[in-house]
Motif scaffolding. Sequence first.
Motif, short mmCIF file in Angstrom:
data_model
loop_
_atom_site.label_atom_id
_atom_site.label_comp_id
_atom_site.label_asym_id
_atom_site.label_seq_id
_atom_site.Cartn_x
_atom_site.Cartn_y
_atom_site.Cartn_z
N ASP A 126 -3.56 -28.70 12.27
CA ASP A 126 -2.59 -30.22 11.83
C ASP A 126 -1.69 -29.82 12.56
O ASP A 126 -0.71 -29.25 11.36
CB ASP A 126 -2.83 -30.40 10.24
N ASP A 127 -0.43 -30.64 13.43
CA ASP A 127 0.56 -30.70 13.42
C ASP A 127 1.53 -31.04 12.35
O ASP A 127 2.51 -30.60 12.77
CB ASP A 127 1.16 -30.94 14.72
N VAL A 128 0.91 -31.77 11.69
CA VAL A 128 1.94 -32.01 10.32
C VAL A 128 2.15 -31.26 9.39
O VAL A 128 3.51 -30.80 9.09
CB VAL A 128 1.56 -33.28 9.67
N GLY A 130 0.03 -27.84 9.33
CA GLY A 130 0.12 -26.47 10.21
C GLY A 130 -1.47 -25.95 9.30
O GLY A 130 -1.69 -25.44 9.37
N TRP A 131 -2.50 -27.56 8.46
CA TRP A 131 -3.54 -26.48 8.08
C TRP A 131 -4.46 -26.35 9.44
O TRP A 131 -4.55 -27.16 10.14
CB TRP A 131 -3.81 -28.09 6.90
N LEU A 132 -5.76 -25.91 9.24
CA LEU A 132 -6.48 -25.89 10.01
C LEU A 132 -7.51 -26.21 9.23
O LEU A 132 -7.85 -26.10 8.00
CB LEU A 132 -6.36 -24.75 10.47
N PHE A 133 -8.29 -27.09 10.46
CA PHE A 133 -9.87 -27.79 10.00
C PHE A 133 -10.72 -27.46 10.84
O PHE A 133 -11.23 -27.39 11.92
CB PHE A 133 -9.67 -29.24 9.66
N ASN A 134 -11.69 -26.80 10.51
CA ASN A 134 -13.43 -27.07 11.22
C ASN A 134 -14.17 -27.82 11.17
O ASN A 134 -14.47 -29.27 9.75
CB ASN A 134 -14.50 -26.14 11.33
N GLN A 135 -13.64 -28.80 12.42
CA GLN A 135 -14.42 -31.07 12.56
C GLN A 135 -15.97 -31.06 12.65
O GLN A 135 -15.87 -30.49 14.27
CB GLN A 135 -12.95 -31.46 12.17
N TRP A 136 -16.57 -31.46 12.73
CA TRP A 136 -17.81 -32.13 14.16
C TRP A 136 -16.96 -33.35 13.99
O TRP A 136 -16.59 -34.52 13.53
CB TRP A 136 -19.14 -33.27 12.51
N ILE A 137 -17.50 -33.72 15.50
CA ILE A 137 -17.93 -35.12 16.48
C ILE A 137 -18.77 -35.65 16.94
O ILE A 137 -19.29 -34.62 17.13
CB ILE A 137 -16.51 -34.84 17.86
N ASN A 138 -18.79 -36.95 16.29
CA ASN A 138 -19.65 -37.69 16.37
C ASN A 138 -20.08 -37.83 18.09
O ASN A 138 -18.68 -38.28 18.33
CB ASN A 138 -20.60 -38.60 15.95
N GLU A 139 -20.67 -37.98 18.65
CA GLU A 139 -20.75 -38.02 20.51
C GLU A 139 -19.70 -37.51 20.84
O GLU A 139 -18.86 -35.89 20.98
CB GLU A 139 -20.53 -39.31 20.59
N HIS A 140 -18.45 -37.85 21.61
CA HIS A 140 -16.79 -37.41 22.52
C HIS A 140 -16.05 -38.11 21.08
O HIS A 140 -14.88 -38.07 20.92
CB HIS A 140 -17.16 -37.47 23.56
N LEU A 145 -9.36 -35.85 14.16
CA LEU A 145 -8.09 -36.37 13.55
C LEU A 145 -7.05 -36.35 13.86
O LEU A 145 -6.42 -35.72 14.84
CB LEU A 145 -8.04 -35.07 11.74
N ALA A 146 -6.22 -37.37 13.53
CA ALA A 146 -4.79 -38.23 13.97
C ALA A 146 -3.63 -36.90 13.56
O ALA A 146 -3.94 -36.34 12.75
CB ALA A 146 -5.21 -39.19 13.45
#
Length: 190
Positions: A126-128, A130-140, A145-146
């Motif tokens: 997250d550029d706001v 600096g946090w890091l996330f592991n995220q699931w994206i459905n299809e594409h 995360l904005a």
Amino acid sequence: MTYMAKDFSNLIGMEGFSETLVKNHFTLYQGYVNNTNKLQELLDSKPKDATNPEYAELKRRFGFEFNGMRLHEYYFENLGGEAPLDKSGTLTKQLADAFGSYDAWEQDFRATGAMRGIGWAILYRDDVTGWLFNQWINEHEVGHLAGCRPILVMDVFEHAFVTDYGLKRADYIEAFFKNINWATVEGRLK
Ligand SMILES: [Fe+2]
């Protein structure tokens, strides 16, 4: 404007990935590039009429094709690595800060990628905050995360592994980890 597909032929011969699988994957990627260009052309040629369902559906479709194209580029670019992750480097430190340890991050990333369904596992920064996330994206296109930047991208559509691993997705994830280009991944933090 016509977008040109990038060349990832350097990945042919990666350990754990057959040439057939990798070449088929390039063909699929080329399809997303072609369809992104085609959709852009069609949208440019249509009257900008929100009441026209054809215009609206082409607009909706654009996110699927564009992200299908771009996510494959992130994915192929973060493969083909030979050197292991620098365990005293910036990325390791940030992962440990965010997840408790590098190993805890890796376990969560693998679990994200092993979820039922087709899509992507993405480590985001997250550029706001600096946090890091592991995220699931459905299809594409569903779940991004904005304001966050993809740092590591793993394709978990069946086409990414079934040719070589059948339904053994965990074995594919193992092979993926052996081939991560950590220098590229670290570079995305900057
Ligand atoms: Fe794919």
